[in-house]
Motif scaffolding. Structure first.
Motif, PDB file in Angstrom:
ATOM      1  N   HIS A 159     -45.402 -49.848  14.029  1.00 33.98           N
ATOM      2  CA  HIS A 159     -43.980 -50.459  13.521  1.00 33.98           C
ATOM      3  C   HIS A 159     -43.792 -49.617  11.943  1.00 33.98           C
ATOM      4  O   HIS A 159     -42.701 -49.283  11.945  1.00 33.98           O
ATOM      5  CB  HIS A 159     -44.019 -51.873  13.263  1.00 33.98           C
ATOM      6  CG  HIS A 159     -42.825 -52.560  12.809  1.00 33.98           C
ATOM      7  ND1 HIS A 159     -42.754 -53.776  12.294  1.00 33.98           N
ATOM      8  CD2 HIS A 159     -41.599 -51.761  12.634  1.00 33.98           C
ATOM      9  CE1 HIS A 159     -41.632 -53.979  11.880  1.00 33.98           C
ATOM     10  NE2 HIS A 159     -40.790 -52.957  12.337  1.00 33.98           N
ATOM     11  N   SER A 201     -42.760 -46.137  12.502  1.00 31.75           N
ATOM     12  CA  SER A 201     -41.426 -46.058  12.800  1.00 31.75           C
ATOM     13  C   SER A 201     -40.393 -46.055  11.680  1.00 31.75           C
ATOM     14  O   SER A 201     -39.406 -45.343  11.577  1.00 31.75           O
ATOM     15  CB  SER A 201     -40.980 -47.117  14.128  1.00 31.75           C
ATOM     16  OG  SER A 201     -40.809 -48.358  13.382  1.00 31.75           O
ATOM     17  N   ALA A 257     -37.426 -45.073  17.749  1.00 29.27           N
ATOM     18  CA  ALA A 257     -37.095 -46.159  18.756  1.00 29.27           C
ATOM     19  C   ALA A 257     -38.411 -45.881  19.872  1.00 29.27           C
ATOM     20  O   ALA A 257     -38.906 -47.170  20.424  1.00 29.27           O
ATOM     21  CB  ALA A 257     -35.859 -45.857  19.591  1.00 29.27           C
ATOM     22  N   ILE A 300     -41.115 -47.907  18.519  1.00 25.37           N
ATOM     23  CA  ILE A 300     -40.991 -49.575  18.706  1.00 25.37           C
ATOM     24  C   ILE A 300     -41.438 -49.951  20.056  1.00 25.37           C
ATOM     25  O   ILE A 300     -41.868 -51.019  20.203  1.00 25.37           O
ATOM     26  CB  ILE A 300     -39.572 -49.794  18.102  1.00 25.37           C
ATOM     27  CG1 ILE A 300     -39.562 -49.519  16.669  1.00 25.37           C
ATOM     28  CG2 ILE A 300     -39.235 -51.267  18.564  1.00 25.37           C
ATOM     29  CD1 ILE A 300     -40.207 -50.416  15.870  1.00 25.37           C
ATOM     30  N   ILE A 301     -40.913 -48.941  20.964  1.00 28.44           N
ATOM     31  CA  ILE A 301     -40.823 -49.567  22.509  1.00 28.44           C
ATOM     32  C   ILE A 301     -42.382 -49.658  22.663  1.00 28.44           C
ATOM     33  O   ILE A 301     -43.122 -50.469  23.451  1.00 28.44           O
ATOM     34  CB  ILE A 301     -40.146 -48.348  23.281  1.00 28.44           C
ATOM     35  CG1 ILE A 301     -38.621 -48.665  23.385  1.00 28.44           C
ATOM     36  CG2 ILE A 301     -40.719 -48.809  24.711  1.00 28.44           C
ATOM     37  CD1 ILE A 301     -37.743 -47.745  23.795  1.00 28.44           C
ATOM     38  N   LEU A 334     -35.379 -52.770  16.980  1.00 23.26           N
ATOM     39  CA  LEU A 334     -35.038 -51.872  18.324  1.00 23.26           C
ATOM     40  C   LEU A 334     -33.233 -52.047  18.241  1.00 23.26           C
ATOM     41  O   LEU A 334     -32.608 -51.129  18.399  1.00 23.26           O
ATOM     42  CB  LEU A 334     -35.636 -52.289  19.640  1.00 23.26           C
ATOM     43  CG  LEU A 334     -35.198 -51.052  20.714  1.00 23.26           C
ATOM     44  CD1 LEU A 334     -35.952 -49.844  20.516  1.00 23.26           C
ATOM     45  CD2 LEU A 334     -35.790 -51.586  22.015  1.00 23.26           C
ATOM     46  N   ARG A 375     -30.694 -49.091  17.938  1.00 23.07           N
ATOM     47  CA  ARG A 375     -29.502 -48.807  18.758  1.00 23.07           C
ATOM     48  C   ARG A 375     -28.129 -48.508  17.997  1.00 23.07           C
ATOM     49  O   ARG A 375     -27.462 -47.818  18.261  1.00 23.07           O
ATOM     50  CB  ARG A 375     -29.552 -49.678  19.857  1.00 23.07           C
ATOM     51  CG  ARG A 375     -30.533 -49.554  20.878  1.00 23.07           C
ATOM     52  CD  ARG A 375     -30.162 -50.874  21.979  1.00 23.07           C
ATOM     53  NE  ARG A 375     -28.873 -50.667  22.558  1.00 23.07           N
ATOM     54  CZ  ARG A 375     -27.959 -51.731  22.551  1.00 23.07           C
ATOM     55  NH1 ARG A 375     -28.661 -53.173  22.176  1.00 23.07           N
ATOM     56  NH2 ARG A 375     -27.143 -51.520  23.288  1.00 23.07           N
TER      57      ARG A 375
END
Length: 926
Positions: free
Chosen positions: A652, A655, A669, A672-673, A694, A698
């Motif tokens: 995290h 990211s 992203a 995070i996934i 997330l 987006r």
């Protein structure tokens, strides 16, 4: 010419022009114009019409466009922007960006029957030098005349009493040579050498106008009898020849000049780290003061009696009569003899305070000055210390490029930055690159093998390579206090970043291990004093700082076991509750963590410490450095069975760094996934936080059809908060802020303003008005106002955003600098040029202060500065800044290629993309 200096002969033209012929055949066309004090300084137009510039250009063109040209005047040059003083500076520097603007201007100014071409004018300006320091007629006194011929009198062993007669004889012969005979201009002879054999008496003309030593010396000898009471005394002796590549020491030269001319002190010491350029500074200074000091003589410690013998012979003293005296008494006798007839400077290289006390007489007369160079900066009060520090970045790059003799490049810039402004290191690196090693290879090797690279060879201008000089300085400090190398090693772990002095003191009093050896306060303070005395460390108030290069070399020269021991001590310094004022700066912690990551230590405890520092770096706005540290923390913990939740938290953090440091939404992203896959079923709260993250990513990567879905998510989150889930209010604030910024991007300003105002109000409830998040939301709202044409409201919001960061103590946060960039552009649009430039330059300066890991941030600030200059219609400066931004952006690499390509298009097209420096949507989530 009579005293030497490389001039072979002088060809005299009528009235004000002459040609200097140097040994080897090079020629210099000179034009001299006097101007009375009652007249104003020359303008460019006046220089062309009345000041000889047009005539000089014509002469240069007629003689084959190969001669160097010098325009000399006693009238001074107009200092206004774009006037004669600027022309002189452009011709002196020969920098293309300064010289090119003058080409068209001078083509219009110089009026001839055959107009100059652009190539002609460019060649002429490259060949031209303008000197405006000639004395006026009223300033010329008898003493000036004596000074002009004194070097020749010394060489001929003639008393200075004959100076006036010698001067008169030389001037009389110059007048004879200057008379025009036969009506043939000398310039025709120089322009067409074949005419010398054309039977037109031109050979006789040339002979009559040529002044040589063989012509002048018999005339001088008739005026004065020769005496044998003085030995020949060169102007300078024993000093190495000053390098033509000497750069960046103007302030130090001015200080030396002022001290040497002052009545007191008569003792000056130039002090600093070995290899920092002390001897070169003194040598350069000696070339500037010849006309005021008739003797400048250098003595070296290791050859001092031999050097003294040469000076005794020059003064007419019998060396054998002094051979039984110790060196101090010999120096005293020499000083007394110098005082009889000369103003003098004696330079003693590589001297310590103890050696100075043993060598030098108790006093020096007001006719003499002693200048010592020393690696020690602590001297008795009767000495005036001129401390020499590292070179600034620009002269460092210039010195490296000159020594390497290769075109300037980004690789050279990187190398110059790593060498931290130490001239000896720059010279050595330049020699290696100039010898064939590609600059890129040198840069890549340097990060791992700097100590090896800088151990090779002996530079021509220094008796030792950098590493040997550094080892000698460390040995000197150790001789003074044996604990000095230990303290130097601990400080080197921070890579040259400042470390609080009190933190070192507190840690050494309580921490076991390496620092335990500094527990005795007397040993600790003695070690600090020794390192400072030999310029290995600088104490500025409460902060201790090493040269970056010194820190890196000390680190690389340590054995691996020593590195691990040192790291353990440094980590204990910062990973314990010690009140330090000021605290350890985050870049210093980041450097310490990278030292840690480069060793064989790879346990989970250290990985978590790295992760904690990465978070702190992100909070301070240093995202690229934070990403480097976080990435290494994850790699370090991989083999230690890192628990899934710990790894998810680290992913995290990474990211966040990827997004805010590199603007890489896709990478953020993916991270995070991956973190979500690790968290599933283990932590509902963390899973919810990652899902919110997330969604924000987006929004940053939106497509037009996504806004319907975003609005549905917003309604759902509002419903959660309304149902009493107050812990979701922060997520709602972030979503409002990010979605409002996205609506800004698509031009839906009414909706954007409504969402941003709601986010602002919610943020005030949660954090107050003086948080970084509050500053980001003010920035986005300001951009909405700016896009709506409400400039004054936008300015107020930008200022409020800056105040929020200031109140939080985050004056160097990257997001704050971007707000400064946005505000500077808006102020430039409003015609407030001074404040606009000040903000843009301050933002750039803040990012430059954060080291190479901030290279892309620097590029963005340069781009913003270029936009400001373009708005203010300063196209040349805008292009310069934009070009630098594009180059740095390309070197930064990563996911920024598309942005840099856009900058390049902006630069080529000359457009200003308003608001491009604005913080992207969602940046206010932390």
């Amino acid at each position: 010419m009579l005293a030497g200096g490389g001039v072979e002969e002088v060809l005299c033209e009528w009235h004000e022009d002459y040609v200097v012929v140097f040994e080897g055949g090079d020629r210099e066309l000179r034009s001299v114009k006097h101007r009375e004090a009652s007249q104003n300084p020359w303008t460019v137009r006046q220089l062309a019409t009345d000041g000889g510039l047009t005539h000089l250009f014509e002469s240069w063109r007629r003689t084959g466009r190969t001669h160097r040209c010098v325009l000399q005047t006693s009238g001074g040059l107009n200092p206004r922007a774009g006037e004669a003083r600027d022309l002189r500076i452009a011709c002196a520097t020969k920098e293309p960006d300064q010289l090119e603007p003058w080409i068209d201007r001078m083509m219009e100014t110089i009026e001839l029957d055959v107009p100059p071409t652009a190539d002609d004018m460019r060649g002429f300006l490259l060949a031209l030098y303008v000197e405006d320091g000639l004395p006026r007629r009223d300033d010329i006194r008898a003493r000036n005349l004596v000074d002009l011929v004194e070097p020749y009198l010394q060489r001929k062993r003639v008393s200075a009493n004959h100076a006036a007669a010698v001067y008169a004889a030389i001037v009389s012969e110059i007048e004879v040579a200057s008379r025009n005979r036969g009506g043939t201009p000398l310039i025709d002879v120089l322009g067409n050498p074949e005419r010398l054999s054309a039977g037109e008496g031109l050979d006789e003309l040339l002979t009559s106008k040529r002044l040589t030593r063989s012509r002048l010396e018999p005339i001088v000898d008739q005026v004065i009898p020769l005496h044998g009471n003085l030995s020949p005394l060169p102007m300078r002796r024993g000093l190495r020849v000053a390098s033509a590549r000497f750069v960046g020491r103007d302030d130090e030269l001015r200080v030396l000049d002022a001290l040497a001319r002052a009545a007191d002190p008569r003792r000056i010491v130039v002090a600093g780290l070995r290899g920092i350029g002390k001897s070169e500074l003194v040598e350069q200074f000696s070339t500037l003061i010849d006309e005021d000091f008739s003797v400048v003589w250098a003595l070296r410690q290791e050859t001092i009696r031999q050097d003294l013998r040469g000076l005794q012979l020059a003064l007419g003293l019998a060396p054998d009569a002094y051979s039984s005296l110790d060196t101090s008494d010999q120096l005293k006798a020499v000083f007394e003899r110098l005082d009889l007839t000369h103003r003098w400077i004696v330079v003693i290289d590589d001297l310590s305070p103890v050696e100075a006390s043993d060598l030098l007489p108790a006093e020096v007369s007001d006719r003499g000055t002693v200048i010592a160079t020393s690696p020690t900066v602590e001297w008795p009060p009767e000495w005036h210390v001129v401390e020499v520090g590292k070179l600034d970045p620009e002269p460092s790059r210039a010195l490296l490029a000159a020594m390497a003799d290769v075109p300037d490049s980004g690789e050279l810039d990187d190398i110059a930055e790593r060498l931290d402004g130490i001239p000896l290191a720059l010279v050595q690196a330049g020699a290696v690159i100039g010898g064939g090693m590609p600059a890129a290879t040198y840069r890549d090797l340097f990060d791992l093998r700097a100590a090896e690279l800088l151990s090779q060879g002996t530079p021509s201008n220094h008796p030792q390579p950098v590493v040997a000089a550094l080892q000698l300085a460390i040995a000197s400090a150790e001789q003074r206090c044996e604990a000095s190398p230990i303290l130097l090693r601990v400080w080197s772990a921070f890579g040259g970043w400042p470390v609080p002095r009190d933190l070192t003191i507190a840690a050494s009093a309580e921490t076991p291990g390496l620092l335990e050896r500094l527990r005795d306060p007397l040993a600790l303070y003695s070690a600090m004093s020794s390192l400072e005395a030999f310029a290995l460390a600088a104490v500025d108030g409460q902060l201790v700082e090493l040269h970056t290069l010194v820190a890196d070399l000390v680190w690389q020269m340590s054995e691996q076991s020593e590195q691990l021991e040192t790291l353990d001590a440094a980590l204990q310094m910062v990973d314990r509750p010690v009140d330090a004022d000021p605290p350890v700066e985050l870049p210093a912690l980041g450097q310490l963590m990278m030292r840690l990551a480069d060793t064989e230590i790879s346990d989970l405890r250290h990985a978590r410490l790295l992760w904690r520092v990465a978070n702190a770096l992100c909070a301070a706005g240093q995202f690229r450095l934070g990403r480097t540290v976080a990435d290494r923390a994850i790699a370090m913990s991989a083999s230690e069975g890192n628990p899934p939740l710990d790894r998810a938290v680290m992913l995290h953090t990474l990211s966040v760094c990827a997004l805010k440091g590199d603007y890489n939404v896709a990478l953020g992203a993916r991270l995070i996934i991956e973190a979500l896959s690790l968290v599933s079923g283990r932590s509902q709260q963390l899973e919810q936080d990652l899902a919110d993250e997330l969604l924000i990513l987006r929004i940053l990567h939106y497509r037009p059809g996504d806004f319907v879905e975003f609005e549905r998510d917003l309604r759902a989150l509002r419903a959660e908060v309304a149902a009493g889930h107050t812990e979701r209010r922060e997520a709602l604030r972030v979503l409002l802020s990010s979605l409002g910024a996205a609506y800004n991007e698509v031009g839906k300003l009414i909706r954007a303003e409504k969402l941003l105002r709601e986010a602002l109000a919610l943020g005030q409830e949660l954090e107050g008005e003086r948080s970084p998040n509050h500053g980001l939301m003010r920035n986005n709202l300001a951009f909405t106002y700016q896009s709506s044409g409400r400039a004054q409201e936008a300015i107020e919001q930008y200022r409020e955003g800056l105040a929020a960061y200031d109140e939080a103590g985050l004056t160097s946060h990257f997001d704050r600098t971007r707000i400064m960039g946005n505000l500077s552009l808006l102020l430039a649009d409003a015609g407030q040029a001074d404040e606009a430039r000040q903000l843009a330059r301050e933002a750039l300066a803040v990012r430059r202060d954060h080291g190479p890991e901030e290279s892309y941030a620097v590029a963005m600030m340069l781009k913003c500065s270029g936009d400001v200059e373009r708005v203010l219609e300063n196209e040349d400066e805008a292009q310069r800044l934009m070009t630098e931004a594009v180059n740095i952006g390309r070197r930064a690499g990563g996911a920024n290629g598309w942005i840099v390509e856009q900058w390049e298009a902006d630069r080529v097209n000359g457009t200003v993309a308003r608001g491009r420096a604005r913080v992207p949507a969602g940046r206010g989530r932390r």
